[in-house]
Enzyme design. Structure first.
Site, PDB file in Angstrom:
ATOM      1  N   ILE A 188      44.158  49.054  49.159  1.00  0.00           N
ATOM      2  CA  ILE A 188      44.347  47.602  49.177  1.00  0.00           C
ATOM      3  C   ILE A 188      45.474  47.224  48.217  1.00  0.00           C
ATOM      4  O   ILE A 188      46.031  46.142  48.314  1.00  0.00           O
ATOM      5  CB  ILE A 188      43.060  46.820  48.808  1.00  0.00           C
ATOM      6  CG1 ILE A 188      42.607  47.107  47.376  1.00  0.00           C
ATOM      7  CG2 ILE A 188      41.941  47.062  49.794  1.00  0.00           C
ATOM      8  CD1 ILE A 188      41.690  46.032  46.816  1.00  0.00           C
ATOM      9  N   ASP A 189      45.802  48.128  47.279  1.00  0.00           N
ATOM     10  CA  ASP A 189      46.835  47.803  46.282  1.00  0.00           C
ATOM     11  C   ASP A 189      48.258  47.818  46.863  1.00  0.00           C
ATOM     12  O   ASP A 189      49.179  47.288  46.250  1.00  0.00           O
ATOM     13  CB  ASP A 189      46.765  48.784  45.107  1.00  0.00           C
ATOM     14  CG  ASP A 189      45.537  48.571  44.229  1.00  0.00           C
ATOM     15  OD1 ASP A 189      44.756  47.635  44.518  1.00  0.00           O
ATOM     16  OD2 ASP A 189      45.348  49.325  43.265  1.00  0.00           O
ATOM     17  N   ARG A 203      40.074  21.086  36.354  1.00  0.00           N
ATOM     18  CA  ARG A 203      40.008  22.304  35.536  1.00  0.00           C
ATOM     19  C   ARG A 203      41.167  23.249  35.838  1.00  0.00           C
ATOM     20  O   ARG A 203      41.787  23.162  36.896  1.00  0.00           O
ATOM     21  CB  ARG A 203      38.728  23.076  35.856  1.00  0.00           C
ATOM     22  CG  ARG A 203      37.486  22.495  35.271  1.00  0.00           C
ATOM     23  CD  ARG A 203      36.277  23.214  35.833  1.00  0.00           C
ATOM     24  NE  ARG A 203      35.061  22.797  35.180  1.00  0.00           N
ATOM     25  CZ  ARG A 203      33.848  22.934  35.694  1.00  0.00           C
ATOM     26  NH1 ARG A 203      33.689  23.478  36.891  1.00  0.00           N
ATOM     27  NH2 ARG A 203      32.800  22.536  35.030  1.00  0.00           N
ATOM     28  N   GLY A 231      44.465  45.208  41.610  1.00  0.00           N
ATOM     29  CA  GLY A 231      45.869  45.620  41.474  1.00  0.00           C
ATOM     30  C   GLY A 231      46.001  46.322  40.144  1.00  0.00           C
ATOM     31  O   GLY A 231      46.182  45.688  39.117  1.00  0.00           O
TER      32      GLY A 231
HETATM   33  O1  F6P Z   1      41.410  51.390  45.368  1.00  0.00           O
HETATM   34  C1  F6P Z   1      42.133  50.633  44.477  1.00  0.00           C
HETATM   35  C2  F6P Z   1      41.213  49.767  43.649  1.00  0.00           C
HETATM   36  O2  F6P Z   1      40.605  48.806  44.468  1.00  0.00           O
HETATM   37  C3  F6P Z   1      41.941  49.160  42.455  1.00  0.00           C
HETATM   38  O3  F6P Z   1      42.578  47.961  42.800  1.00  0.00           O
HETATM   39  C4  F6P Z   1      40.818  48.998  41.459  1.00  0.00           C
HETATM   40  O4  F6P Z   1      41.317  49.078  40.141  1.00  0.00           O
HETATM   41  C5  F6P Z   1      39.954  50.170  41.734  1.00  0.00           C
HETATM   42  O5  F6P Z   1      40.173  50.540  43.066  1.00  0.00           O
HETATM   43  C6  F6P Z   1      38.479  49.914  41.504  1.00  0.00           C
HETATM   44  O6  F6P Z   1      37.801  51.105  41.677  1.00  0.00           O
HETATM   45  P1  F6P Z   1      36.226  51.306  41.754  1.00  0.00           P
HETATM   46  O7  F6P Z   1      35.804  51.002  43.168  1.00  0.00           O
HETATM   47  O8  F6P Z   1      36.035  52.728  41.423  1.00  0.00           O
HETATM   48  O9  F6P Z   1      35.604  50.346  40.787  1.00  0.00           O
END
Ligand code: F6P
Length: 343
Positions: A127-128, A163, A171
């Site tokens: 997704i990043d 607010r 990300g």
């Molecule tokens: O896959 C990428 C991501 O969604 C990042 O944006 C985020 O930092 C990380 O995975 C979160 O990972 P987890 O699901 O292990 O908490």
């Protein structure tokens, strides 16, 4: 019958099931047997496999997540795991492996090829949207639309209560979700990991906006953003098997500072994993489908060590190594466009 294995590794995202479905449908059409490997590299280490047929992939196109499950397992981390993986790859009689993942999963794929362990073809997902060598990864569009809808919703409550609302989006190293959801959702300030946060500047932008009569503001911040000369905010110091820390918390810190320095009532909303869930958008379903079909074609042509990629509107193939060499960070031209609407 020649056999193709398929696995999904790393964080899940919408669009994985369309890839699995496409690999199975195209693979069976081409005369392959398809083996599903459960939970990323973990499944190959533990010999946790299932046969995938037309029935297994029926109805999965609109489903988020992955029917194969996923994990952040690194077979190069724990002594003995690589050998188990090699043994199971041989024992199963796999002729090729389609690895669907981000920088970590594809990094392992690249090593396995170099080490002569497996014939791997890569499919990029995250997704990043931070993988080089492809214009887009699937999963990003769905996450972006989810974040945009949340920003729209937060707008109405921010406006009613006069607010500031800080919205923290995912990300880790690149601010693609923040910048694009921020532009699409009309954010008043956007912070991305690529540009350190200047809190003075942020507050003066907000104050200026309020001095022209606005009584609310929306600030979007990527979880990986840092204050100028400051550290990333960590949720947990524990490292995963690829050495990543758990991010999160920058939204709270930013919200606190904004309220303290501007005197405007501030709330923080952390979107978190909601961005990784839900049904894939049409864009992600189509991209996943195109990637899956192309991946089988690469196997058929014995183009191992290659990854499917999107260039313009064409599906091409590139060396996996190229995709994991460096991260694709936010295009500064896009950031300049976003800045026009700050304040
Ligand atoms: O896959 C990428 C991501 O969604 C990042 O944006 C985020 O930092 C990380 O995975 C979160 O990972 P987890 O699901 O292990 O908490």
């Amino acid at each position: 019958m020649a056999k193709i294995g398929i696995l999904t590794g790393g964080g899940d995202c919408p669009g994985l099931n369309p890839v699995i479905r496409a690999v199975v449908r195209k693979g069976i059409n081409e005369g392959y047997e398809i083996v599903g490997i459960k939970n990323g590299w973990k499944g190959l280490i533990e010999d946790d496999l299932i046969k995938l047929d037309l029935f297994s992939v029926s109805g999965i196109l609109p489903k988020g997540g992955t029917i194969l499950g996923t994990s952040r397992t690194n077979p190069y981390k724990k002594e003995g795991d690589l050998q188990k993986l090699k043994d199971n790859y041989k024992k199963t009689g796999l002729d090729a492996l389609i690895a669907v993942g981000g920088e970590d999963t594809l990094g392992v794929a690249s090593k396995l090829i170099k080490d002569g362990v497996a014939n791997v073809v890569g499919v990029p997902k995250t997704i990043d949207n931070d993988l080089s060598a492809t214009d887009y990864t699937f999963g990003f569009d769905t996450a972006l639309n989810t974040a945009m809808e949340c920003i729209d919703k937060l707008h109405t409550t921010a406006e009613s209560h006069h607010r500031i609302i800080v919205v923290e989006v995912m990300g880790r190293h690149a601010g693609w979700i923040a910048i694009e959801a921020g532009i699409a959702g009309g954010a008043d300030v956007i912070h991305i990991p690529e540009i350190p946060i200047d809190i003075e500047e942020t507050c003066s932008v907000i104050k200026k906006r309020h001095s022209r009569g606005k009584t609310f503001s929306i600030v979007v911040v990527a979880e990986g953003a840092k204050f100028k000369e400051g550290q990333m905010v960590l949720q947990e110091e524990k490292l995963d098997s690829f050495g990543h820390v758990r991010l999160g918390g920058i939204g709270d810190k930013l919200g606190e500072e904004i309220e303290k320095r501007t005197g405007f009532e501030t709330r923080v909303s952390v979107l978190g994993h909601i961005q990784r869930g839900g049904t894939p958008t049409a864009f992600d379903r189509i991209l996943g489908t195109r990637f899956g079909v192309k991946a089988v074609e690469l196997v058929k042509d014995k183009k191992f060590g290659r990854m499917v990629a999107l260039t313009g509107n064409k599906i091409v193939d590139v060396p996996i190594e190229e995709a994991v060499k460096e991260l694709k960070t936010v295009d500064m031209e896009l950031y300049e466009i976003a800045k026009v609407f700050f304040g």
